[in-house]
Design a protein around this motif. Sequence first.
Motif, PDB file in Angstrom:
ATOM      1  N   ILE A 118       0.830  -1.199   0.000  1.00 22.71           N
ATOM      2  CA  ILE A 118       0.000   0.000   0.000  1.00 22.71           C
ATOM      3  C   ILE A 118       0.867   1.252   0.000  1.00 22.71           C
ATOM      4  N   HIS A 119       0.249   2.352  -0.427  1.00 19.78           N
ATOM      5  CA  HIS A 119       0.863   3.671  -0.358  1.00 19.78           C
ATOM      6  C   HIS A 119       0.032   4.528   0.593  1.00 19.78           C
ATOM      7  N   VAL A 120       0.695   5.293   1.422  1.00 13.12           N
ATOM      8  CA  VAL A 120       0.008   6.234   2.306  1.00 13.12           C
ATOM      9  C   VAL A 120       0.658   7.598   2.106  1.00 13.12           C
ATOM     10  N   ARG A 121      -0.162   8.594   1.756  1.00 12.51           N
ATOM     11  CA  ARG A 121       0.333   9.946   1.510  1.00 12.51           C
ATOM     12  C   ARG A 121      -0.302  10.910   2.501  1.00 12.51           C
ATOM     13  N   GLY A 122       0.475  11.854   2.974  1.00 10.40           N
ATOM     14  CA  GLY A 122      -0.085  12.853   3.870  1.00 10.40           C
ATOM     15  C   GLY A 122       0.984  13.513   4.714  1.00 10.40           C
ATOM     16  N   GLU A 123       0.570  13.997   5.880  1.00 10.30           N
ATOM     17  CA  GLU A 123       1.460  14.730   6.790  1.00 10.30           C
ATOM     18  C   GLU A 123       1.733  13.912   8.042  1.00 10.30           C
ATOM     19  N   VAL A 124       2.986  13.913   8.464  1.00 10.05           N
ATOM     20  CA  VAL A 124       3.344  13.204   9.689  1.00 10.05           C
ATOM     21  C   VAL A 124       2.733  13.934  10.884  1.00 10.05           C
ATOM     22  N   SER A 125       1.879  13.235  11.634  1.00  9.39           N
ATOM     23  CA  SER A 125       1.259  13.842  12.816  1.00  9.39           C
ATOM     24  C   SER A 125       1.854  13.302  14.114  1.00  9.39           C
ATOM     25  N   ALA A 126       2.583  12.186  14.037  1.00  4.80           N
ATOM     26  CA  ALA A 126       3.283  11.647  15.208  1.00  4.80           C
ATOM     27  C   ALA A 126       4.355  10.688  14.705  1.00  4.80           C
ATOM     28  N   VAL A 127       5.468  10.625  15.436  1.00  3.70           N
ATOM     29  CA  VAL A 127       6.537   9.709  15.053  1.00  3.70           C
ATOM     30  C   VAL A 127       7.307   9.290  16.290  1.00  3.70           C
ATOM     31  N   SER A 128       7.689   8.020  16.321  1.00  4.28           N
ATOM     32  CA  SER A 128       8.525   7.492  17.395  1.00  4.28           C
ATOM     33  C   SER A 128       9.622   6.653  16.764  1.00  4.28           C
ATOM     34  N   ALA A 129      10.396   5.989  17.580  1.00  2.95           N
ATOM     35  CA  ALA A 129      11.474   5.152  17.061  1.00  2.95           C
ATOM     36  C   ALA A 129      10.947   3.965  16.269  1.00  2.95           C
ATOM     37  N   THR A 130       9.684   3.600  16.498  1.00  2.00           N
ATOM     38  CA  THR A 130       9.161   2.374  15.886  1.00  2.00           C
ATOM     39  C   THR A 130       7.909   2.572  15.039  1.00  2.00           C
ATOM     40  N   GLU A 131       7.293   3.762  15.080  1.00  3.64           N
ATOM     41  CA  GLU A 131       6.044   3.986  14.351  1.00  3.64           C
ATOM     42  C   GLU A 131       5.971   5.405  13.821  1.00  3.64           C
ATOM     43  N   VAL A 132       5.183   5.563  12.765  1.00  2.07           N
ATOM     44  CA  VAL A 132       4.867   6.891  12.258  1.00  2.07           C
ATOM     45  C   VAL A 132       3.370   6.945  11.985  1.00  2.07           C
ATOM     46  N   THR A 133       2.738   8.063  12.330  1.00  2.00           N
ATOM     47  CA  THR A 133       1.320   8.267  12.059  1.00  2.00           C
ATOM     48  C   THR A 133       1.171   9.339  10.993  1.00  2.00           C
TER      49      THR A 133
END
Length: 200
Positions: A26-41
């Motif tokens: 899958i592709h997900v496009r948009g703006e990073v609203s949260a990020v950690s060492a193991t995940e990105v939202t």
Amino acid sequence: MKLLSLIVAGAALVTATATFAADRQIHVRGEVSAVSATEVTITDRKGKKSTIKLPETAKVLDVSRTNADSIKENSYLGVAAAPAPEGKVRALGVMVFPEAARGLHEGHFPWDKGDRSTMTNATVAKLSKKASATELEMRFGDKTQQVVLDKSTVYGQFVPGKRDLIAVGAKVMVIADQGADGATAANTVLVGRDGFLPPI
């Protein structure tokens, strides 16, 4: 080392695009609203949030804006496009590949930028400037595809990037694998500079 990094980065992008049509990619496009060492939202333009695993092996591409002047005959491009009359396609977004990525996953295949959209990875065999648009003859193997560039086409280029580019507020395109449990894990993150959303 820079050449090797470009090859690896280019390979990461085109390998991901090559398998997009397969299940669980899958592709997900948009703006990073949260990020950690193991995940990105990622929050897309409709407000939908997607949380994606961010493994250490995920590649990062640093994407910057460019323009039609960067395209010459013999340039190697990735063109996300919509159908146009006479078998042509109209470019929505163009990615100018670094020379080290030339030839990787050449072809013309389905994409997800809109209804019946396609991706063409190919070399510019001929460039023709006209009054309202520019037309490219894109060659891949023994086949060609006519591409129309117009005022709405968006242009980008990339180099290998560092992980710290994935920060809150950054515009991104994430190419991810989806597991049987529905969880997604990034294999490539294209990060746009200065609020630029990667155009493919």
